[in-house]
Scaffold this active site. Structure first.
Site, PDB file in Angstrom:
ATOM      1  N   ASP A   1       0.877  -1.178   0.000  1.00  0.00           N
ATOM      2  CA  ASP A   1       0.000   0.000   0.000  1.00  0.00           C
ATOM      3  C   ASP A   1       0.913   1.226   0.000  1.00  0.00           C
ATOM      4  OD1 ASP A   1      -2.317   1.662   0.379  1.00  0.00           O
ATOM      5  OD2 ASP A   1      -1.872   1.757   2.507  1.00  0.00           O
ATOM      6  N   SER A   2       0.300   2.383  -0.211  1.00  0.00           N
ATOM      7  CA  SER A   2       1.065   3.633  -0.122  1.00  0.00           C
ATOM      8  C   SER A   2       1.547   3.859   1.318  1.00  0.00           C
ATOM      9  CB  SER A   2       0.184   4.802  -0.544  1.00  0.00           C
ATOM     10  OG  SER A   2      -0.970   4.843   0.268  1.00  0.00           O
TER      11      SER A   2
ATOM     12  N   CYS B   1      -4.171  -1.103  -2.163  1.00  0.00           N
ATOM     13  CA  CYS B   1      -4.336   0.350  -2.252  1.00  0.00           C
ATOM     14  C   CYS B   1      -5.196   0.613  -3.480  1.00  0.00           C
ATOM     15  CB  CYS B   1      -2.961   0.986  -2.419  1.00  0.00           C
ATOM     16  SG  CYS B   1      -2.984   2.744  -2.787  1.00  0.00           S
TER      17      CYS B   1
ATOM     18  N   GLU C   1      -5.857   8.934   9.348  1.00  0.00           N
ATOM     19  CA  GLU C   1      -4.465   8.664   9.729  1.00  0.00           C
ATOM     20  C   GLU C   1      -4.044   9.490  10.946  1.00  0.00           C
ATOM     21  OE1 GLU C   1      -0.750   8.324   6.889  1.00  0.00           O
ATOM     22  OE2 GLU C   1      -2.535   7.199   6.365  1.00  0.00           O
TER      23      GLU C   1
ATOM     24  N   CYS D   1     -11.160   3.306  -0.698  1.00  0.00           N
ATOM     25  CA  CYS D   1      -9.824   3.595  -0.164  1.00  0.00           C
ATOM     26  C   CYS D   1      -9.665   2.727   1.085  1.00  0.00           C
ATOM     27  CB  CYS D   1      -9.722   5.076   0.189  1.00  0.00           C
ATOM     28  SG  CYS D   1      -8.254   5.505   1.141  1.00  0.00           S
TER      29      CYS D   1
ATOM     30  N   HIS E   1      -8.240   3.088   3.805  1.00  0.00           N
ATOM     31  CA  HIS E   1      -8.388   3.753   5.109  1.00  0.00           C
ATOM     32  C   HIS E   1      -9.835   3.766   5.609  1.00  0.00           C
ATOM     33  CE1 HIS E   1      -4.448   5.364   4.255  1.00  0.00           C
ATOM     34  NE2 HIS E   1      -4.423   6.057   5.371  1.00  0.00           N
TER      35      HIS E   1
HETATM   36  N1  DGL Z   1      -4.185   3.750   0.421  1.00  0.00           N
HETATM   37  C1  DGL Z   1      -4.679   4.726  -0.522  1.00  0.00           C
HETATM   38  C2  DGL Z   1      -5.879   4.153  -1.270  1.00  0.00           C
HETATM   39  O1  DGL Z   1      -6.417   3.125  -0.928  1.00  0.00           O
HETATM   40  C3  DGL Z   1      -5.088   6.022   0.131  1.00  0.00           C
HETATM   41  C4  DGL Z   1      -4.005   6.806   0.770  1.00  0.00           C
HETATM   42  C5  DGL Z   1      -3.141   7.578  -0.201  1.00  0.00           C
HETATM   43  O2  DGL Z   1      -3.589   8.560  -0.790  1.00  0.00           O
HETATM   44  O3  DGL Z   1      -1.998   7.176  -0.344  1.00  0.00           O
HETATM   45  O4  DGL Z   1      -6.316   4.738  -2.230  1.00  0.00           O
END
Ligand code: DGL
Length: 266
Positions: A10-11, A74, A155, A187, A189
């Protein structure tokens, strides 16, 4: 029986919600997680830049960590880079993205006529959800809204409080998202505020996220490809490209238990 690990990336730490679901549904699999915390957020970045990050991460997971499968945990990276990774590794390792399991669940449900999507700017701008729905000849209408404040809000620890309530209400009252039967939490999160979103709708709008749906799809694929493990031999590993006290605290919230984040440069 194949005890090679499953690579998940993931990011940052949002993908830990997906990793958690995988460890619950596939408890005999070793997980190697990589959170690209040095380069987050991906959600405001160009597809070209995200693509270059994804290439490096997939090399790390496949070449250095010997993973048998890759999960793109992600939405933003799935939207920009899944096709590239799938084509590059066709026939060698299964690559799974977080978008397809949701689309598959939605198109199967013929009670759904109009579905909302909330996600990062890059995911919304990619148009990938609409494209995948059309490819399946679905008549379901998608209404989209970029909700860039949500990921940083979560976050930073704002959830189940006045701030999260205000931000969530503001977004969900947007004209783009009216008269929907279901909402896609696009997303990783957003899983942490799923119950708040559910309260906003009084349980009347179905919510789709890619945690269990993805883990079940991965299980089916590993079984079909004879890649499943029936005994966990090594501990899970969690790597990040930047390590701060705040990531350590958030990681615990996202995974639901303490984890040992290791800093690595790839
Ligand atoms: N994890 C990213 C997603 O699912 C969101 C967070 C980011 O912008 O890096 O899109």
């Amino acid at each position: 029986m194949n005890t090679q690990p499953i690579g998940i990336f993931d990011s940052g730490i949002g993908g830990l919600t997906v990793a958690k679901a995988i460890s619950k549904i596939l408890p005999n699999e070793q997980i190697i997680y990589f959170g690209d915390t040095a380069n987050l957020p991906y959600g405001d970045k160009s597809p070209k830049l995200i693509h270059s990050y994804v290439q490096n991460i997939s090399e790390f997971l496949l070449t250095q960590q010997n993973c048998k499968s890759i999960v793109i945990a992600c939405n933003t990276a799935s939207a920009t880079s899944y096709n590239f990774l799938r084509d590059k590794h066709k026939g060698s390792v299964p690559i799974i993205n977080v978008i397809d399991p949701i689309i598959e669940a939605i198109v199967k449900d013929d009670t759904l006529k109009t579905v909302g999507l909330i996600a990062t700017k890059t995911t919304v701008e990619s148009g990938v959800y609409q494209e995948k729905m059309e490819r399946r000849n679905s008549n379901i209408k998608i209404k989209v809204l970029a909700t860039p404040l949500l990921a940083p809000m979560i976050e930073e620890g704002f959830s189940h409080d006045k701030i999260s309530k205000t931000v969530i209400e503001n977004y969900l009252n947007h004209p783009n998202l009216q008269n929907i039967d279901a909402l896609i939490l696009g997303c990783t999160h957003y899983v942490l505020i799923k119950d708040e979103i559910d309260s906003f709708y009084n349980g009347k709008v179905r919510l789709f996220d890619s945690t269990d749906l993805l883990a079940l799809k991965l299980k089916r694929i590993l079984e079909k490809e004879n890649l499943i493990s029936n005994q966990k031999i090594k501990d899970d590993l969690f790597f990040v490209s930047d390590l701060t006290p705040s990531f350590i605290t958030s990681a615990k919230r996202f995974y639901g238990q303490n984890i040992d984040l290791k800093l690595i440069s790839i």
